[in-house]
Scaffold this motif. Structure first.
Motif, mmCIF file in Angstrom:
data_model
loop_
_atom_site.group_PDB
_atom_site.id
_atom_site.type_symbol
_atom_site.label_atom_id
_atom_site.label_comp_id
_atom_site.label_asym_id
_atom_site.label_seq_id
_atom_site.Cartn_x
_atom_site.Cartn_y
_atom_site.Cartn_z
ATOM 1 N N THR A 14 0.785 -1.212 -0.045
ATOM 2 C CA THR A 14 0.023 0.051 -0.143
ATOM 3 C C THR A 14 1.001 1.419 -0.239
ATOM 4 O O THR A 14 0.371 2.095 -0.603
ATOM 5 N N ARG A 15 2.234 1.223 0.778
ATOM 6 C CA ARG A 15 2.763 2.310 0.605
ATOM 7 C C ARG A 15 3.380 2.781 -0.614
ATOM 8 O O ARG A 15 3.455 4.033 -1.026
ATOM 9 N N GLN A 16 3.695 1.695 -1.544
ATOM 10 C CA GLN A 16 4.001 2.241 -2.969
ATOM 11 C C GLN A 16 2.640 2.994 -3.731
ATOM 12 O O GLN A 16 3.023 3.812 -4.586
ATOM 13 N N LEU A 17 1.714 2.375 -3.331
ATOM 14 C CA LEU A 17 0.308 2.831 -4.340
ATOM 15 C C LEU A 17 0.076 4.332 -3.758
ATOM 16 O O LEU A 17 -0.314 5.045 -4.303
ATOM 17 N N VAL A 18 0.405 4.362 -2.404
ATOM 18 C CA VAL A 18 0.164 5.848 -1.753
ATOM 19 C C VAL A 18 1.098 6.819 -2.501
ATOM 20 O O VAL A 18 0.683 7.948 -2.471
ATOM 21 N N ARG A 19 2.325 6.246 -2.509
ATOM 22 C CA ARG A 19 3.469 7.243 -3.195
ATOM 23 C C ARG A 19 3.294 7.619 -4.259
ATOM 24 O O ARG A 19 3.566 8.684 -4.722
ATOM 25 N N ASP A 20 2.558 6.551 -5.097
ATOM 26 C CA ASP A 20 2.314 6.887 -6.526
ATOM 27 C C ASP A 20 1.262 7.966 -6.445
ATOM 28 O O ASP A 20 1.324 8.901 -7.515
ATOM 29 N N GLU A 21 0.166 7.903 -5.868
ATOM 30 C CA GLU A 21 -0.731 8.885 -5.598
ATOM 31 C C GLU A 21 -0.441 10.291 -5.329
ATOM 32 O O GLU A 21 -0.921 11.024 -5.515
ATOM 33 N N ILE A 22 0.554 10.287 -4.377
ATOM 34 C CA ILE A 22 1.131 11.616 -3.965
ATOM 35 C C ILE A 22 1.942 12.144 -5.217
ATOM 36 O O ILE A 22 1.682 13.482 -5.149
ATOM 37 N N THR A 23 2.590 11.373 -5.825
ATOM 38 C CA THR A 23 3.277 11.883 -6.846
ATOM 39 C C THR A 23 2.411 12.425 -8.022
ATOM 40 O O THR A 23 2.695 13.561 -8.611
ATOM 41 N N LEU A 24 1.398 11.600 -8.104
ATOM 42 C CA LEU A 24 0.244 12.166 -9.263
ATOM 43 C C LEU A 24 -0.304 13.536 -8.756
ATOM 44 O O LEU A 24 -0.533 14.385 -9.495
ATOM 45 N N LYS A 25 -0.647 13.762 -7.152
ATOM 46 C CA LYS A 25 -1.165 14.971 -6.955
ATOM 47 C C LYS A 25 -0.218 16.126 -7.175
ATOM 48 O O LYS A 25 -0.315 17.214 -7.272
ATOM 49 N N LEU A 26 1.097 15.665 -6.789
ATOM 50 C CA LEU A 26 1.998 16.716 -6.823
ATOM 51 C C LEU A 26 2.400 17.198 -8.443
ATOM 52 O O LEU A 26 2.594 18.321 -8.542
ATOM 53 N N ARG A 27 2.328 16.261 -9.397
ATOM 54 C CA ARG A 27 2.264 16.652 -10.689
ATOM 55 C C ARG A 27 1.077 17.708 -11.214
ATOM 56 O O ARG A 27 1.558 18.698 -11.819
ATOM 57 N N ARG A 28 0.085 17.530 -10.469
ATOM 58 C CA ARG A 28 -1.131 18.309 -10.871
ATOM 59 C C ARG A 28 -0.610 19.686 -10.177
ATOM 60 O O ARG A 28 -1.056 20.721 -10.820
ATOM 61 N N ILE A 29 -0.179 19.784 -9.077
ATOM 62 C CA ILE A 29 0.501 21.059 -8.343
ATOM 63 C C ILE A 29 1.514 21.739 -9.292
ATOM 64 O O ILE A 29 1.243 22.863 -9.501
#
Length: 358
Positions: A14-29
């Motif tokens: 789950t940690r990797q999935l969360v990290r990927d989700e964070i990366t996606l949100k940061l890309r949008r920012i």
């Protein structure tokens, strides 16, 4: 809900999935806020709270985006969005004085190449032998200290030149480089703060602006405090530092009583340390040593070497920010952008009172 590193049904952490989700949100920012100048993102604590994630996972995501060239971390200032570049092609001229094994330029070329790849910028390495060369609006990056005749020739061919080396006599060239005067000045201030009053500076040839500026900054920092300094000049390599060891040894054990050395680069410092160790000098008990460059060997010797570290990502980011301003500004301002270096304190530096009391 913050991530806790459990597994999902498919077996992926789950940690990797969360990290990927964070990366996606940061890309949008990044996409929303990216402009022509660096934009500072929120502090780590604030960002972690707003995204409702752990700071550990956030750091990992940010690290990945730094590696991609989308973010840059500036020591003591925070994390910034790398500005957009409208430049699609660069010419590069490497001065004849550049040595392939120079740690500064090795790191610069690696960081520079990575940035070009992430930004899809075409690179052409040019020489003065290319008689048909006509730079026109293609910007040129000048690396190293080129002879004056070559600089004059390049200025005839290119409208936009940015150097990553100081050219004191060519102020019509825009220059982005680390502040060598401040490095020398900072080294002197640090040694004085550690109660050292009998200093030695191993400096490079005065013909090189970086060596000359470090020397000038170092000497200037001592003028008003009554601190003495002996200056020994030579090539900036391990062999020269080793050879200087005999003269430094006499300054330690003789009437001068030297207690600290600032070497113009780490290679000189490492050569010096080897020779002094052979002669029975205890480092840092008898002599503190500061270098400059933070090469990998600085932490592979004992004691670990105190030194100055370059933020090469910062340099390359500033370089392209200046290039964009030069190429797309109506005023075409020429300027000198001086960047700070970070001091890294390690075991080779102690206070003089601490050394003598042991």
């Amino acid at each position: 809900m913050k991530d806790h590193g459990t597994n999902n049904d498919a077996g992926m952490p789950t940690r990797q999935l969360v990290r990927d989700e964070i990366t996606l949100k940061l890309r949008r920012i990044i996409e929303e806020q990216r402009g022509n100048r660096p934009v500072k993102i929120a502090a780590e604590r604030v960002l972690a709270e707003s995204l409702d994630v752990s700071r550990l996972s956030l750091r990992a995501a940010i690290k990945g985006l730094v590696h991609e060239g989308l973010l840059i971390q500036k020591q003591g200032s925070g994390t910034f969005i790398v500005p957009k570049t409208r430049i699609d092609a660069i010419h590069l001229f490497v001065a004849p004085d550049i040595k392939p094994k120079d740690p500064f330029y090795q790191e610069f070329f690696a960081t520079f190449s990575h940035f070009l790849a992430t930004q899809s910028i075409r690179l052409e390495v040019v020489t003065t032998d290319q008689t048909e060369l006509n730079g026109a609006e293609t910007p040129l990056i000048l690396v190293g200290l080129a002879p004056q005749a070559i600089v004059i020739d390049l200025k005839k061919r290119y409208h936009h030149i940015v150097s990553v080396q100081s050219y004191p006599d060519s102020l019509d060239i825009t220059q982005v480089f680390f502040d060598d005067y401040r490095i020398g000045q900072h080294a002197g201030q640090i040694l004085q703060a550690h109660k050292h009053e009998r200093l030695v500076h191993l400096c490079g040839p005065n013909a090189y602006p970086s060596a000359a500026e470090r020397r000038r900054g170092f000497i200037d920092s001592l003028k008003h405090e009554g601190v003495a300094a002996e200056v020994i000049e030579g090539k900036m390599n391990w062999s020269t530092g080793y050879e200087m060891g005999d003269e430094v040894f006499s300054l330690i054990r003789g009437s001068y009583g030297a207690t600290a050395v600032f070497a113009a680069n780490d290679w000189m410092a490492l050569g010096l340390l080897r020779r002094l160790t052979e002669k029975g000098v205890a480092i840092p008990d008898e002599l503190s040593v500061i270098g400059c460059d933070d090469i990998h060997l600085a932490t592979e010797i004992e004691p670990h070497l105190s030194t100055f570290r370059w933020d090469m990502d910062f340099l390359v980011s500033e370089l392209f920010q200046v290039l964009n301003s030069l190429v797309y500004s109506d005023t075409h301002p020429h300027k000198r952008v001086l960047l700070p270096a970070e001091f890294i304190k390690r075991d080779s530096l102690v206070a003089h009172t601490e050394a003598t009391d042991e």
